[in-house]
Each structure stands twice: as structure tokens, then as C-alpha cells.
Write an enzyme that holds these catalytic residues in place. Structure first.
Site, mmCIF file in Angstrom:
data_model
loop_
_atom_site.group_PDB
_atom_site.id
_atom_site.type_symbol
_atom_site.label_atom_id
_atom_site.label_comp_id
_atom_site.label_asym_id
_atom_site.label_seq_id
_atom_site.Cartn_x
_atom_site.Cartn_y
_atom_site.Cartn_z
ATOM 1 N N ASN A 10 0.872 -1.181 0.000
ATOM 2 C CA ASN A 10 0.000 0.000 0.000
ATOM 3 C C ASN A 10 0.904 1.224 0.000
ATOM 4 O OD1 ASN A 10 -1.816 2.035 0.535
ATOM 5 N ND2 ASN A 10 -2.331 1.333 2.612
ATOM 6 N N LYS A 12 0.142 4.240 -0.361
ATOM 7 C CA LYS A 12 -0.515 5.446 0.187
ATOM 8 C C LYS A 12 -0.261 6.632 -0.765
ATOM 9 C CE LYS A 12 -0.273 3.372 4.699
ATOM 10 N NZ LYS A 12 -0.220 3.521 6.133
ATOM 11 N N HIS A 96 -9.547 1.128 4.905
ATOM 12 C CA HIS A 96 -8.270 1.354 5.586
ATOM 13 C C HIS A 96 -8.507 2.333 6.740
ATOM 14 C CE1 HIS A 96 -4.236 2.694 6.462
ATOM 15 N NE2 HIS A 96 -3.825 1.577 5.891
ATOM 16 N N GLU A 98 -6.951 4.799 7.692
ATOM 17 C CA GLU A 98 -6.786 6.223 7.320
ATOM 18 C C GLU A 98 -8.041 6.759 6.627
ATOM 19 O OE1 GLU A 98 -2.975 5.661 5.427
ATOM 20 O OE2 GLU A 98 -2.163 5.201 7.403
ATOM 21 N N GLU A 166 -5.459 -4.658 10.811
ATOM 22 C CA GLU A 166 -4.464 -3.596 10.965
ATOM 23 C C GLU A 166 -4.751 -2.817 12.246
ATOM 24 O OE1 GLU A 166 -2.481 -2.620 6.979
ATOM 25 O OE2 GLU A 166 -4.148 -1.252 7.253
ATOM 26 N N GLY A 172 2.337 2.584 10.671
ATOM 27 C CA GLY A 172 3.275 3.679 10.449
ATOM 28 C C GLY A 172 3.966 4.153 11.717
ATOM 29 N N SER A 210 3.369 -1.815 10.422
ATOM 30 C CA SER A 210 4.816 -1.869 10.645
ATOM 31 C C SER A 210 5.442 -3.215 10.299
ATOM 32 C CB SER A 210 5.152 -1.444 12.084
ATOM 33 O OG SER A 210 4.703 -0.109 12.315
HETATM 34 P P1 PGA Z 1 2.795 0.527 7.670
HETATM 35 O O1 PGA Z 1 1.328 0.696 7.016
HETATM 36 O O2 PGA Z 1 3.358 -0.773 7.120
HETATM 37 O O3 PGA Z 1 3.555 1.727 7.189
HETATM 38 O O4 PGA Z 1 2.608 0.484 9.131
HETATM 39 C C1 PGA Z 1 0.466 -0.404 6.884
HETATM 40 C C2 PGA Z 1 -0.838 0.042 6.286
HETATM 41 O O5 PGA Z 1 -1.336 1.118 6.646
HETATM 42 O O6 PGA Z 1 -1.420 -0.659 5.431
#
Ligand code: PGA
Length: 249
Positions: A10, A12, A96, A98, A166, A172, A210
């Protein structure tokens, strides 16, 4: 049924055309056609076409990060699942955290988007996960059950729907959930899917939050973990391919 592993990147809102093409080409080059796991790249919408060109003929599939619930209409700035399929996507991520947090999407909207993805012939990756406050209040299982009940379409099947766990506090942040936390959450999601859906027990469940080359091996070896949704580490071909390699076991 044996569940195959799936590693989805992803990206983003990162990268420009040249970076996206180069990253996609490097991933396609490093992931050989016959080798499991399935690999998907989800670039920002304007990069879907150039990334699709860069991975054409490879074993890497194209995915989008979001879609609208309707198939067309006056929805400025949105993209329909039909158009995503039309430009070569096989997958779409919905729900997601976000999107849920920054765009206020609730479970009903996420389910409507997932249904649109299924109707367009896409494989939907439905994200669920608790916040830190919910975990600390002992609500993790209840939150995951509610999100699975209300975000995953009733018509979902193992061939067209993937659930991504998640934990919001691990996205992140560099704070990866412990193997015990991941195992517990995945098994509660699997029980809920099996209770709700005929094919629920066979559905792939990805972990995201992460995931890096140094923790991927342990996480991907857990019994109910069928792959990873990778954010930050998917922006680096070497790191992403190391996670793909970890999924081969
Ligand atoms: P990250 O993001 O690996 O940077 O923690 C995962 C995600 O949001 O799908």
C-alpha cells in the site's frame, strides 16, 4: 482448503510517476512468475496506469487504495470500482483506517464500497482494526467482531474477499503487534468470518502495521496469518521483496 499467502504493498500518497514505475518494475523483476505468494501493488490512483504498464506480463497484480460505492455519477474526486477494473486493477483496498479516521468512513460505507468492488469483479481487501484506546479499554475483540459483521459483505467469498487486520496503533508507528496479539486477533476474526459466511473459514486474513523484513518471518508463520498489507516497507523494492521472500517460508 490451503490458503495461499498474499503480500500487498500500500503505497498510500507517495511517489511520482518515475518513482512509481521504477519501484513497480523492480518488484516485478524480483518476483518470479511461478513463485508464490501472490503479490499486489496499490499505488495512488493516477499511477495505476503507469504501474500497470510496468508490471504487465509479470506475476505482480495491480490494486487500488479505495473506491466509491456507486458505479458512476456526480461524485467529484472519486473513482468507481468499475473504472479501477477497467484500467487493470484486480484488487481494491476498502476501509483502511486512514479512510475510516481521516475521511470518517463508517462500517456501512466500507461495506458498500466492498460490494461495489465485488460487483466490478475485483478482489476486495477489507481492513479492520482497533485503536489504542479501544485495545486499552479491553474492547479489541468486540471492535473486530463489529467491523467484520458490518464491513464484510454477506456475499463475500474466499475467492473474492480478503480481510486485513491492521491495529491502528501499529500503522506507520514502528510498533508492531506482538505475535501473541496478532494470533489472538486473527483467530477471533476467523471465528467471526466462519460464523457469518459459508466460506468464512477459508478467507485470507492479512496482518498490517509496521511489517518489515525483520519481523515478517515470525508474523507470516503464525497459523491464521495469510499474508501482509505493507505500507512504509513497500516503498523500497529490496525491503518489499524481502517480505515477499519471507512469505515463501
Ligand atoms: P505501515 O502501514 O506498514 O507503514 O505500518 C500499513 C498500512 O497502513 O497498510
Amino acid at each position: 482448503m490451503t490458503r495461499e499467502k498474499l503480500i500487498a504493498g500500500n503505497w498510500k500518497m507517495n511517489g511520482l510517476t518515475a518513482d512509481g514505475r521504477a519501484l513497480a518494475a523492480a518488484v516485478a523483476e524480483g518476483h518470479h512468475r511461478t513463485a508464490a505468494p501472490a503479490v499486489v501493488l496499490c499505488p495512488p490512483a493516477p499511477l495505476l496506469v503507469p504501474v500497470g504498464q510496468a508490471i504487465a506480463g509479470s506475476a505482480v497484480a495491480l490494486g487500488a487504495q479505495d473506491c466509491h460505492a456507486k458505479s458512476s455519477g456526480a461524485f467529484t474526486g472519486d473513482v468507481s470500482a468499475r473504472l479501477l477494473a477497467d484500467v487493470g486493477c484486480r484488487y481494491v483496498i476498502v476501509g483502511h483506517s486512514e479512510r475510516r479516521t481521516l475521511h470518517g468512513e463508517d462500517d456501512g460505507q466500507v461495506r458498500a464500497k466492498a460490494e461495489a468492488g465485488l460487483a466490478a469483479g475485483l478482489i476486495v481487501i477489507v481492513c479492520v482494526g482497533e485503536t489504542l484506546a479501544e485495545r486499552e479499554a479491553g474492547q479489541t475483540a468486540a471492535v473486530l467482531e463489529r467491523q467484520v459483521d458490518e464491513s464484510v459483505p454477506r456475499a463475500a467469498m474466499a475467492v473474492n474477499t480478503v480481510v486485513a487486520y491492521e491495529p491502528v496503533w501499529a500503522i506507520g508507528t514502528g510498533k508492531v503487534a506482538s505475535p501473541a496479539q496478532v494470533a489472538e486477533a486473527h483467530s477471533s476474526i476467523r471465528r467471526r468470518l466462519a460464523r457469518n459466511l459459508t466460506a468464512g473459514a477459508d478467507m485470507q486474513i492479512l496482518y498490517g502495521g509496521s511489517v518489515k523484513p525483520d519481523n515478517a518471518g515470525v508474523l507470516l508463520a503464525l497459523p491464521d496469518v495469510d499474508g501482509a498489507l505493507v505500507g512504509g516497507a513497500s516503498l523500497d523494492a529490496r525491503q518489499f521483496l524481502a517480505i515477499v521472500a519471507a512469505a515463501r517460508g
